[in-house]
Design a protein around this motif. Structure first.
Motif, PDB file in Angstrom:
ATOM      1  N   UNK A  74       0.832  -1.220   0.000  1.00  0.00           N
ATOM      2  CA  UNK A  74       0.000   0.000   0.000  1.00  0.00           C
ATOM      3  C   UNK A  74       0.860   1.261   0.000  1.00  0.00           C
ATOM      4  N   UNK A  75       2.156   1.117   0.314  1.00  0.00           N
ATOM      5  CA  UNK A  75       3.032   2.261   0.551  1.00  0.00           C
ATOM      6  C   UNK A  75       3.205   2.479   2.043  1.00  0.00           C
ATOM      7  N   UNK A  76       3.936   3.541   2.389  1.00  0.00           N
ATOM      8  CA  UNK A  76       4.124   3.846   3.804  1.00  0.00           C
ATOM      9  C   UNK A  76       5.226   4.868   3.999  1.00  0.00           C
ATOM     10  N   UNK A  77       5.343   5.338   5.226  1.00  0.00           N
ATOM     11  CA  UNK A  77       6.395   6.300   5.565  1.00  0.00           C
ATOM     12  C   UNK A  77       7.747   5.603   5.477  1.00  0.00           C
ATOM     13  N   UNK A  78       8.684   6.200   4.792  1.00  0.00           N
ATOM     14  CA  UNK A  78       9.954   5.539   4.480  1.00  0.00           C
ATOM     15  C   UNK A  78      11.129   6.104   5.272  1.00  0.00           C
TER      16      UNK A  78
ATOM     17  N   UNK B 120      -8.044   6.981   7.692  1.00  0.00           N
ATOM     18  CA  UNK B 120      -7.692   5.583   7.426  1.00  0.00           C
ATOM     19  C   UNK B 120      -6.445   5.499   6.532  1.00  0.00           C
ATOM     20  N   UNK B 121      -5.413   4.777   6.998  1.00  0.00           N
ATOM     21  CA  UNK B 121      -4.180   4.715   6.189  1.00  0.00           C
ATOM     22  C   UNK B 121      -4.374   4.085   4.808  1.00  0.00           C
ATOM     23  N   UNK B 122      -5.367   3.238   4.655  1.00  0.00           N
ATOM     24  CA  UNK B 122      -5.603   2.637   3.325  1.00  0.00           C
ATOM     25  C   UNK B 122      -6.017   3.695   2.304  1.00  0.00           C
ATOM     26  N   UNK B 123      -6.594   4.788   2.771  1.00  0.00           N
ATOM     27  CA  UNK B 123      -7.014   5.848   1.839  1.00  0.00           C
ATOM     28  C   UNK B 123      -5.869   6.788   1.497  1.00  0.00           C
ATOM     29  N   UNK B 129      -2.686   9.430   8.974  1.00  0.00           N
ATOM     30  CA  UNK B 129      -2.673  10.894   9.047  1.00  0.00           C
ATOM     31  C   UNK B 129      -3.568  11.341  10.200  1.00  0.00           C
ATOM     32  N   UNK B 130      -3.011  12.181  11.061  1.00  0.00           N
ATOM     33  CA  UNK B 130      -3.790  12.832  12.112  1.00  0.00           C
ATOM     34  C   UNK B 130      -4.013  14.281  11.691  1.00  0.00           C
ATOM     35  N   UNK B 131      -5.202  14.768  11.911  1.00  0.00           N
ATOM     36  CA  UNK B 131      -5.489  16.198  11.713  1.00  0.00           C
ATOM     37  C   UNK B 131      -5.752  16.808  13.078  1.00  0.00           C
ATOM     38  N   UNK B 132      -5.152  17.955  13.338  1.00  0.00           N
ATOM     39  CA  UNK B 132      -5.347  18.627  14.631  1.00  0.00           C
ATOM     40  C   UNK B 132      -5.781  20.063  14.380  1.00  0.00           C
TER      41      UNK B 132
END
Lengths: 134, 134
Positions: A74-78, B120-123, B129-132
Motif C-alpha cells: 500500500x506504501x508507507x512512511x519511508x 484511514x491509512x488505506x485511503x 494521518x492525524x489532523x489537529x
C-alpha cells in the motif's frame, strides 16, 4: 547536530493517484512529478508551510525503494531527512557513538544535489534517518 | 486544507533509550517523558527548528499503539499530524471525497488538548494521518 526536518519521505505504489489525493482530497500544494533515474525514483513534493513531504514511486529495476514497496504494497512512511550543517562532522560523531552509516560511510550526492547519508534504522528504533548537508 | 506539520510520531519500545539516542547521539533537544494515561502513551518531544518529533511508548494494557509495536518490535514511524484551521470543515470535505475517518467520525481531544481526527491509512497510501485543529 539535528537541524530542520528537510522532508518526510513516503513511498507510494502510484504517484499519480497519490498526487491527486494530496492535492484534491487533502488540499495541499503538490508539484509536478520529477523522474530521477540516477536515484531510481519519481518524486512529487507536497509543500507544507514548515517543511515538505516527498512522495516517491520506484523508477527502474534497481530502485532503492522497490524492496520497501514489495514489503508494504500500500506504501508507507519511508524515512525522515534532517538537515545538518557539516555532514562529515556529523558522520564522525555518529560513528564514534556506535551508530552505523549505510553504504560505504561516505556521503553521496542526494536527490536535491547535496551531500547525504543514511543511518541504520536498527540504531534508531526502526526509523530510517537521512542527514543532508545544507 | 493541510497546514503545518505539527509532529511526526515514532513508536519506540524503550522511551528512555530512545530519548538518550536523540539527545546524545543525534544532538537534539529532547523533553522529559510525560505519561498520558488517558491516551495510553508516554511521550517525549524532540524539538526541531521547524516542527517536532514525538517519541511514543505504550502505557497501560489498552494502549492504542501496542498493536503497532507488536507488529514492529524495533519501533517505527507511526503517523504524521497536520494542522487544520477547522476540523469539522476538514472532516466533512474528506468524507464527501470518500475518505474514511477512524472511530465514530467525531473529533476527540488529543494529547495536546485540541480536537483531532485520524484518517484511514488505506485511503492515503499506507500513511496514518492525524489532523489537529489549532
Amino acid at each position: 547536530m539535528l537541524g530542520r526536518i528537510n522532508h518526510i519521505a513516503i513511498v507510494v505504489p502510484d504517484i499519480a493517484a497519490a498526487s491527486k489525493a494530496y492535492r484534491e482530497t487533502l488540499g495541499a500544494t503538490v508539484s509536478q512529478p520529477q523522474t530521477l533515474p540516477e536515484h531510481g525514483v519519481t518524486v512529487v513534493f507536497v509543500e507544507l508551510p514548515n517543511t515538505k513531504v516527498e512522495l516517491l514511486e520506484p523508477l527502474g529495476e534497481a530502485s532503492p525503494i522497490a524492496a520497501f514497496l514489495a514489503k508494504n504494497p500500500d506504501g508507507g512512511m519511508h524515512h525522515i531527512c534532517y538537515e545538518v550543517a557539516d555532514i562529515l562532522a556529523a558522520r564522525d560523531k555518529l560513528v564514534a557513538s556506535g551508530a552505523r552509516v549505510l553504504g560505504n560511510g561516505e556521503p553521496k550526492i542526494g536527490a536535491h544535489g547535496k551531500p547525504v547519508l543514511f543511518l541504520h534504522p536498527k540504531d534508531f528504533f526502526g526509523t530510517l534517518i537521512e542527514l543532508e548537508q545544507v
